[in-house]
Each structure stands twice: as C-alpha cells, then as structure tokens.
Design a protein around this motif. Structure first.
Motif, PDB file in Angstrom:
ATOM      1  N   VAL A 188      -2.715 -12.449   3.817  1.00 52.04           N
ATOM      2  CA  VAL A 188      -1.892 -11.637   2.921  1.00 52.04           C
ATOM      3  C   VAL A 188      -0.994 -10.743   3.767  1.00 52.04           C
ATOM      4  CG1 VAL A 188      -1.924  -9.820   1.177  1.00 52.04           C
ATOM      5  CG2 VAL A 188      -3.626 -11.648   1.091  1.00 52.04           C
ATOM      6  N   ALA A 189       0.279 -10.623   3.383  1.00 57.49           N
ATOM      7  CA  ALA A 189       1.225  -9.751   4.079  1.00 57.49           C
ATOM      8  C   ALA A 189       1.136  -8.347   3.485  1.00 57.49           C
ATOM      9  CB  ALA A 189       2.649 -10.291   3.932  1.00 57.49           C
ATOM     10  N   VAL A 190       0.729  -7.385   4.297  1.00 58.01           N
ATOM     11  CA  VAL A 190       0.555  -6.003   3.840  1.00 58.01           C
ATOM     12  C   VAL A 190       1.735  -5.158   4.308  1.00 58.01           C
ATOM     13  CG1 VAL A 190      -0.883  -3.937   3.988  1.00 58.01           C
ATOM     14  CG2 VAL A 190      -1.956  -6.194   3.845  1.00 58.01           C
ATOM     15  N   LEU A 191       2.363  -4.436   3.374  1.00 59.16           N
ATOM     16  CA  LEU A 191       3.456  -3.514   3.672  1.00 59.16           C
ATOM     17  C   LEU A 191       3.030  -2.097   3.295  1.00 59.16           C
ATOM     18  CD1 LEU A 191       6.669  -5.379   2.422  1.00 59.16           C
ATOM     19  CD2 LEU A 191       6.180  -4.693   4.769  1.00 59.16           C
ATOM     20  N   LEU A 192       3.322  -1.136   4.157  1.00 53.98           N
ATOM     21  CA  LEU A 192       3.024   0.265   3.889  1.00 53.98           C
ATOM     22  C   LEU A 192       4.267   0.957   3.336  1.00 53.98           C
ATOM     23  CD1 LEU A 192       0.923   1.292   7.019  1.00 53.98           C
ATOM     24  CD2 LEU A 192       0.125   0.446   4.808  1.00 53.98           C
ATOM     25  N   VAL A 193       4.073   1.788   2.301  1.00 53.92           N
ATOM     26  CA  VAL A 193       5.191   2.438   1.614  1.00 53.92           C
ATOM     27  C   VAL A 193       4.947   3.948   1.554  1.00 53.92           C
ATOM     28  CG1 VAL A 193       6.484   2.621  -0.552  1.00 53.92           C
ATOM     29  CG2 VAL A 193       5.650   0.394   0.221  1.00 53.92           C
ATOM     30  N   ASP A 194       5.949   4.728   1.943  1.00 49.52           N
ATOM     31  CA  ASP A 194       5.880   6.191   1.948  1.00 49.52           C
ATOM     32  C   ASP A 194       6.856   6.728   0.903  1.00 49.52           C
ATOM     33  OD1 ASP A 194       5.187   8.731   2.664  1.00 49.52           O
ATOM     34  OD2 ASP A 194       6.264   8.756   4.577  1.00 49.52           O
ATOM     35  N   THR A 195       6.416   7.711   0.125  1.00 43.60           N
ATOM     36  CA  THR A 195       7.223   8.248  -0.973  1.00 43.60           C
ATOM     37  C   THR A 195       7.437   9.744  -0.807  1.00 43.60           C
ATOM     38  OG1 THR A 195       6.286   6.586  -2.463  1.00 43.60           O
ATOM     39  CG2 THR A 195       7.432   8.430  -3.491  1.00 43.60           C
ATOM     40  N   SER A 254       2.603  10.989   5.362  1.00 42.69           N
ATOM     41  CA  SER A 254       3.136  10.194   6.467  1.00 42.69           C
ATOM     42  C   SER A 254       2.161  10.190   7.645  1.00 42.69           C
ATOM     43  CB  SER A 254       4.496  10.747   6.912  1.00 42.69           C
ATOM     44  OG  SER A 254       5.418  10.755   5.830  1.00 42.69           O
ATOM     45  N   PHE A 255       1.485  11.300   7.862  1.00 39.10           N
ATOM     46  CA  PHE A 255       0.471  11.408   8.916  1.00 39.10           C
ATOM     47  C   PHE A 255      -0.608  10.352   8.704  1.00 39.10           C
ATOM     48  CE2 PHE A 255      -3.505  13.104  10.569  1.00 39.10           C
ATOM     49  CZ  PHE A 255      -3.156  13.646  11.792  1.00 39.10           C
ATOM     50  N   LEU A 256      -1.105  10.240   7.481  1.00 40.08           N
ATOM     51  CA  LEU A 256      -2.142   9.252   7.175  1.00 40.08           C
ATOM     52  C   LEU A 256      -1.614   7.831   7.330  1.00 40.08           C
ATOM     53  CD1 LEU A 256      -4.940   8.463   6.109  1.00 40.08           C
ATOM     54  CD2 LEU A 256      -4.015   8.656   3.792  1.00 40.08           C
ATOM     55  N   LEU A 257      -0.396   7.570   6.840  1.00 38.54           N
ATOM     56  CA  LEU A 257       0.173   6.228   6.950  1.00 38.54           C
ATOM     57  C   LEU A 257       0.289   5.778   8.406  1.00 38.54           C
ATOM     58  CD1 LEU A 257       2.954   6.264   4.206  1.00 38.54           C
ATOM     59  CD2 LEU A 257       0.981   4.741   4.290  1.00 38.54           C
ATOM     60  N   VAL A 261       0.864  -1.180   0.000  1.00 44.33           N
ATOM     61  CA  VAL A 261       0.000   0.000   0.000  1.00 44.33           C
ATOM     62  C   VAL A 261       0.899   1.228   0.000  1.00 44.33           C
ATOM     63  CG1 VAL A 261      -1.799   1.275   1.226  1.00 44.33           C
ATOM     64  CG2 VAL A 261      -1.811  -1.228   1.244  1.00 44.33           C
ATOM     65  N   SER A 262       0.844   2.002  -1.080  1.00 42.68           N
ATOM     66  CA  SER A 262       1.758   3.127  -1.266  1.00 42.68           C
ATOM     67  C   SER A 262       0.974   4.427  -1.406  1.00 42.68           C
ATOM     68  CB  SER A 262       2.605   2.893  -2.527  1.00 42.68           C
ATOM     69  OG  SER A 262       3.348   4.043  -2.864  1.00 42.68           O
ATOM     70  N   ILE A 263       1.581   5.527  -0.948  1.00 39.80           N
ATOM     71  CA  ILE A 263       0.939   6.833  -1.061  1.00 39.80           C
ATOM     72  C   ILE A 263       1.922   7.822  -1.688  1.00 39.80           C
ATOM     73  CG2 ILE A 263       1.567   7.411   1.327  1.00 39.80           C
ATOM     74  CD1 ILE A 263      -1.062   9.037   1.440  1.00 39.80           C
ATOM     75  N   VAL A 264       1.450   8.604  -2.674  1.00 45.33           N
ATOM     76  CA  VAL A 264       2.267   9.631  -3.322  1.00 45.33           C
ATOM     77  C   VAL A 264       1.463  10.926  -3.375  1.00 45.33           C
ATOM     78  CG1 VAL A 264       3.578   8.006  -4.751  1.00 45.33           C
ATOM     79  CG2 VAL A 264       1.489   9.030  -5.658  1.00 45.33           C
ATOM     80  N   GLY A 265       2.160  12.034  -3.576  1.00 45.56           N
ATOM     81  CA  GLY A 265       1.486  13.322  -3.685  1.00 45.56           C
ATOM     82  C   GLY A 265       2.424  14.457  -3.333  1.00 45.56           C
ATOM     83  N   VAL A 266       1.886  15.671  -3.301  1.00 40.97           N
ATOM     84  CA  VAL A 266       2.671  16.861  -3.017  1.00 40.97           C
ATOM     85  C   VAL A 266       3.254  16.789  -1.607  1.00 40.97           C
ATOM     86  CG1 VAL A 266       2.590  19.385  -2.841  1.00 40.97           C
ATOM     87  CG2 VAL A 266       1.192  18.202  -4.540  1.00 40.97           C
ATOM     88  N   VAL A 281      12.124   6.621  -1.072  1.00 42.57           N
ATOM     89  CA  VAL A 281      10.984   5.745  -0.800  1.00 42.57           C
ATOM     90  C   VAL A 281      11.288   4.917   0.447  1.00 42.57           C
ATOM     91  CG1 VAL A 281       9.534   3.863  -1.665  1.00 42.57           C
ATOM     92  CG2 VAL A 281      10.377   5.613  -3.247  1.00 42.57           C
ATOM     93  N   TRP A 282      10.334   4.877   1.381  1.00 39.52           N
ATOM     94  CA  TRP A 282      10.500   4.149   2.633  1.00 39.52           C
ATOM     95  C   TRP A 282       9.381   3.124   2.774  1.00 39.52           C
ATOM     96  CZ3 TRP A 282      14.081   5.537   6.720  1.00 39.52           C
ATOM     97  CH2 TRP A 282      14.936   6.603   6.366  1.00 39.52           C
ATOM     98  N   ALA A 283       9.642   2.055   3.520  1.00 39.63           N
ATOM     99  CA  ALA A 283       8.623   1.039   3.803  1.00 39.63           C
ATOM    100  C   ALA A 283       8.657   0.717   5.290  1.00 39.63           C
ATOM    101  CB  ALA A 283       8.875  -0.229   2.993  1.00 39.63           C
ATOM    102  N   TRP A 284       7.545   0.215   5.813  1.00 39.79           N
ATOM    103  CA  TRP A 284       7.513  -0.254   7.194  1.00 39.79           C
ATOM    104  C   TRP A 284       8.094  -1.658   7.225  1.00 39.79           C
ATOM    105  CZ3 TRP A 284       7.237   2.617  11.206  1.00 39.79           C
ATOM    106  CH2 TRP A 284       7.002   2.050  12.471  1.00 39.79           C
ATOM    107  N   SER A 285       9.035  -1.880   8.119  1.00 39.08           N
ATOM    108  CA  SER A 285       9.782  -3.135   8.129  1.00 39.08           C
ATOM    109  C   SER A 285       8.923  -4.336   8.529  1.00 39.08           C
ATOM    110  CB  SER A 285      10.963  -3.022   9.099  1.00 39.08           C
ATOM    111  OG  SER A 285      10.503  -2.856  10.437  1.00 39.08           O
TER     112      SER A 285
END
Length: 277
Positions: free
Chosen positions: A111-118, A51-54, A40-45, A95-99
C-alpha cells in the motif's frame, strides 16, 4: 527522499483551491498507478506539534524494519521534513502532503502511504468557517485521520469535531465519500495519570463517551457517533519536555521525554483502504 508539497491553497477571502496537478504528482510518484493508497492526515489546534509528529512518522516509515526505537534517528540528528519551529507563529498554511509515498506491506499486497499536514484549526487569524472547511476536507481526503488535542478532550474539541463531521458528511454525500474512515484522538501533554498510550487512551475515550451520553439531549451527537465506532481510538502522550515548546531542533538528546513520549504510541495500523481513481 521527498519534500512537502502544498495541495490546498487559501485566497484572501478564505476560499480553498485544490492543486490537482500537485496531488497527481504525489500519487503518481514512484509508480503508484492504481495501487491502494492510504492518506494519513493530522488536524488540530495550531502550534501543538502536528508537523513535529509527522516528521517522526516520516522517520518511522523510512525505517520499517528498525528495532528497539532505532527508527527515531541519531541522538544529535535535527528533525527535518515538514516545516516546523518552536514558537507561536503559524507555520503551515492550507494542506500539504509529502511528495514521496511510502510502500507498506499488508496481507493484500503493498500500500502506498502518504502523509498529510493541515493548517491549525481554531486559529483566531482565520474565521471559524475556513478552519472547519480545511479540517473537513482533510477528513474527506484521509484514510486515517489523527485529531491532535492538548491535555485532555474538552468541550471545545468536541464542538469542533461535531462541525468537522457535519461538513464532511454534507460534502461527502455529493461525491459518494465516507466522511471518516478511521479516527485517532491523540491527546498530547497528558498529566492526569501515569497510564499512557492505548491503555490510557481507551480509559479516557470511555470517560468522554459516558460524559456525552449523560447529557439529554446529547450536546454533540455526531461526535458521540464517531467516537463510538470500532474504528475510533484514543492515545495519551506524555509531555515531551519544555525545551520542545521554547526552542528546539527536535533532537533526541535534548530531552529524554521525547523518546518516552514517542514510545507511548503504537505503530500506526493501516485502516480499510480507499483506492484513488
């Protein structure tokens, strides 16, 4: 509990480097093995609350069985996880991910869910090419892509989405990857009506498609194609309160608007999943 791990680094010339070992550690952590993985990845301005939402998504995934908003945490609990702060300086680089993967049950098994911040796109401190490459890479990696937008979907948002999709398509052809599996437009700080969440988002997305279809030739054909898919959605989120943008720890007691804003979003549905090899 896990921690943020940098997956993609940028050099001084704007080149992107994938840390394969870091990615492998994230995927292998907790015995993922050959199980299905959903990124699950989030991008934008930049500085618009990605990061707050993640970090609130982290709370939700940690409490899958919580009822009546209990997963949001205590009233006085500071918001922790991916680094964030309420000012104008860029926090996330690359790009960062939660370990720590989160195991989510589905009809086909867990299912293994990983969060990704860009890193924020459309940043004047980065050239356009670097911003587009970062966002396109995020789209290719993700199973579930969130595009974070302020106020309403505007022409610059559609222009960047057009470029993201174009680059993702071209790179995806080389590696046999679908450029976008599932796309959500998350419109933050919505104030044009009192209809929020999925219902308001469906209305706004329909308006955006009609606006694109009314121009001949279409100004952003790839964006229109993606937004017309059954796997693309839009959600409207009300303004969470001025305190969040001027100095905050992200606690729920600071502003009731935070709770109201989060309640306007549905629990994320898992998209068709991609297995990692």
């Amino acid at each position: 509990m896990g921690h943020p791990v940098q997956l993609v680094h940028l050099d001084e010339e704007g080149g992107l480097t994938l840390d394969k070992e870091a990615l492998s550690r994230c995927l292998e952590h907790g015995g993922v093995g050959d199980a299905p993985v959903c990124l699950v990845s989030i991008v934008g301005v930049k500085r618009r609350g990605k990061s707050f939402l993640l970090n609130y998504l982290l709370r939700r995934l940690r409490s899958p069985d919580a009822r009546d908003g209990a997963w949001m945490g205590r009233e006085d609990e500071p918001l922790e996880g991916f680094e964030w702060r309420a000012d104008m300086q860029r926090v996330t680089n690359g790009v960062w991910a939660w370990s720590q993967p989160f195991w989510v049950p589905t009809e086909g098994g867990k299912v293994a869910v990983l969060l990704v911040d860009t890193e924020g796109s459309m940043d004047i401190e980065r050239n356009k090419e670097t911003s587009v490459k970062l966002s396109a890479m995020s789209m290719l990696l993700s199973s579930y892509q969130i595009l974070n937008i302020s106020n309403e979907v505007k022409d610059p948002d559609l222009e960047y989405l057009e470029m993201f999709v174009h680059v993702a398509e071209e790179v995806g052809k080389e590696y046999g990857l679908e450029p976008i599996q599932h796309l959500d437009l998350l419109v933050r700080d919505w104030s044009n009506s009192q209809v929020f969440g999925a219902e308001g988002g469906e209305q706004h997305l329909r308006h955006v498609r009609q606006m694109l279809e009314a121009t001949s030739p279409c100004k952003h054909p790839k964006a229109l194609e993606v937004l017309s898919r059954s796997s693309s959605y839009c959600y409207l989120m009300p303004f969470p309160g001025k305190r969040i943008s001027t100095g905050s720890e992200g606690t729920l007691k600071e502003r009731k608007e935070i709770r109201r804003a989060l309640y306007s979003l549905p629990i994320i549905r898992l998209p068709p999943l991609r297995r990692h090899g």
